[in-house]
Write a protein that holds these residues in place. Sequence first.
Motif, PDB file in Angstrom:
ATOM      1  N   PRO A   8      13.723  -1.370  11.813  1.00  0.00           N
ATOM      2  CA  PRO A   8      14.605  -1.250  10.645  1.00  0.00           C
ATOM      3  C   PRO A   8      15.366   0.063  10.646  1.00  0.00           C
ATOM      4  O   PRO A   8      14.977   1.036  11.293  1.00  0.00           O
ATOM      5  CB  PRO A   8      13.634  -1.332   9.456  1.00  0.00           C
ATOM      6  N   ALA A  50       9.985 -10.858   8.911  1.00  0.00           N
ATOM      7  CA  ALA A  50      11.315 -10.618   8.346  1.00  0.00           C
ATOM      8  C   ALA A  50      11.277 -10.658   6.819  1.00  0.00           C
ATOM      9  O   ALA A  50      11.935  -9.853   6.143  1.00  0.00           O
ATOM     10  CB  ALA A  50      12.305 -11.648   8.880  1.00  0.00           C
ATOM     11  N   ALA A  51      10.487 -11.581   6.256  1.00  0.00           N
ATOM     12  CA  ALA A  51      10.391 -11.690   4.801  1.00  0.00           C
ATOM     13  C   ALA A  51       9.706 -10.472   4.199  1.00  0.00           C
ATOM     14  O   ALA A  51      10.120  -9.953   3.154  1.00  0.00           O
ATOM     15  CB  ALA A  51       9.638 -12.962   4.423  1.00  0.00           C
ATOM     16  N   LYS A  62      12.054  -7.509   4.400  1.00  0.00           N
ATOM     17  CA  LYS A  62      13.106  -7.653   3.392  1.00  0.00           C
ATOM     18  C   LYS A  62      12.632  -7.143   2.036  1.00  0.00           C
ATOM     19  O   LYS A  62      13.379  -6.477   1.309  1.00  0.00           O
ATOM     20  CB  LYS A  62      13.535  -9.121   3.297  1.00  0.00           C
ATOM     21  N   ARG A  63      11.370  -7.423   1.678  1.00  0.00           N
ATOM     22  CA  ARG A  63      10.827  -6.927   0.407  1.00  0.00           C
ATOM     23  C   ARG A  63      10.724  -5.409   0.431  1.00  0.00           C
ATOM     24  O   ARG A  63      10.979  -4.732  -0.578  1.00  0.00           O
ATOM     25  CB  ARG A  63       9.449  -7.543   0.135  1.00  0.00           C
ATOM     26  N   GLN A 118      12.572  -3.310   2.098  1.00  0.00           N
ATOM     27  CA  GLN A 118      13.904  -2.719   2.017  1.00  0.00           C
ATOM     28  C   GLN A 118      14.520  -2.917   0.635  1.00  0.00           C
ATOM     29  O   GLN A 118      15.213  -2.029   0.126  1.00  0.00           O
ATOM     30  CB  GLN A 118      14.789  -3.315   3.110  1.00  0.00           C
ATOM     31  N   ALA A 119      14.250  -4.051   0.022  1.00  0.00           N
ATOM     32  CA  ALA A 119      14.738  -4.284  -1.344  1.00  0.00           C
ATOM     33  C   ALA A 119      14.104  -3.285  -2.308  1.00  0.00           C
ATOM     34  O   ALA A 119      14.759  -2.801  -3.243  1.00  0.00           O
ATOM     35  CB  ALA A 119      14.432  -5.715  -1.780  1.00  0.00           C
TER      36      ALA A 119
END
Length: 323
Positions: free
Chosen positions: A137, A156-157, A160-161, A163-164
């Motif tokens: 990342p 990936a999921a 994503k959390r 980074q969110a």
Amino acid sequence: MIRRGKQALLLAGLALLAAIGIFAYGWFGPGPLEKEHSFLVRSGSTLRTVAADLEKAGAISSADSFLLRARFFGSDAPIKAGEFLLPEGASASRVLGILQGGEVLRRFVTIPEGMPSIMVHERLMAEPLLTGTIPVPEEGSVLPESYDFERGESRAAVLKRMQAAMTATLKELWAKRGPDLAVKTPEEAMILASVVEKETGKPAERRMVAGLYSNRVKKGMMLQADPTIIYPITKGKPLGRRIRQSEIQAVNDYNTYTMTGLPKGPITNPGRESIAAVLNPAKTSALYMVADGTGGHAFADTLEQHNANVQKWFALRRERGEM
């Protein structure tokens, strides 16, 4: 004849009660699991498919018997999707109860404050219960925290959390920023916060270190932060040795010993408190700092004061046999 008939009815009744008892025991009695077992119910599963999986896992003796008894004794509540912990010897009744209303087993992956992205990538890729691959990342895009995940969830999921969470945290803290900051954008705040994160291991020092570096930025001084020397060499991993003179003199987009201003990007993933410190730094005139032997730093406003602190640090290191 009448007496014999009564005896026959009594025997039949006893046999029926015994059969009912056996039938009920198969539901409420101890199950075949010999040790605690984690069991996964996938989204969209039916009770029939789950019963077959339970039989394969050794949690019940027979899927057909489980379904039959569930029809008589079980609840109509739907089963949940997720991972569940089935205890040793759990009865069929308890197994169904866990799948219908038990606590879903939560698993966590923890990203500590100051972990660079290359190591975040390694940690996620090393988690055997996650699936798929991810790239390394972007540095500074992951919020250090503990994140729960489900067995079989994609990396990936989860990323994503992470980074969110960083995006939301930076937005929240930027809105609460103090006046007259050295950083002018959220991106600059992230860069300076990453330097602060790597420069102090003491939470109580974060705002002071942030204040010192803010002063240097405003005065156009070099930050002279050792972690910015190391980052281009290891991407943030520990160097494992002392920094060489040639590395101190290296000219690149990160080394703050050969450039003024901020590095071109973050050098790690800073935690929430380091970001908050940069956006509300201590009001200080300090421009210099050196280790004090306790894991923290001695701060100084002038070079003369700083040199005296350096001599104290060298003397302490000599006493420890480090020099």
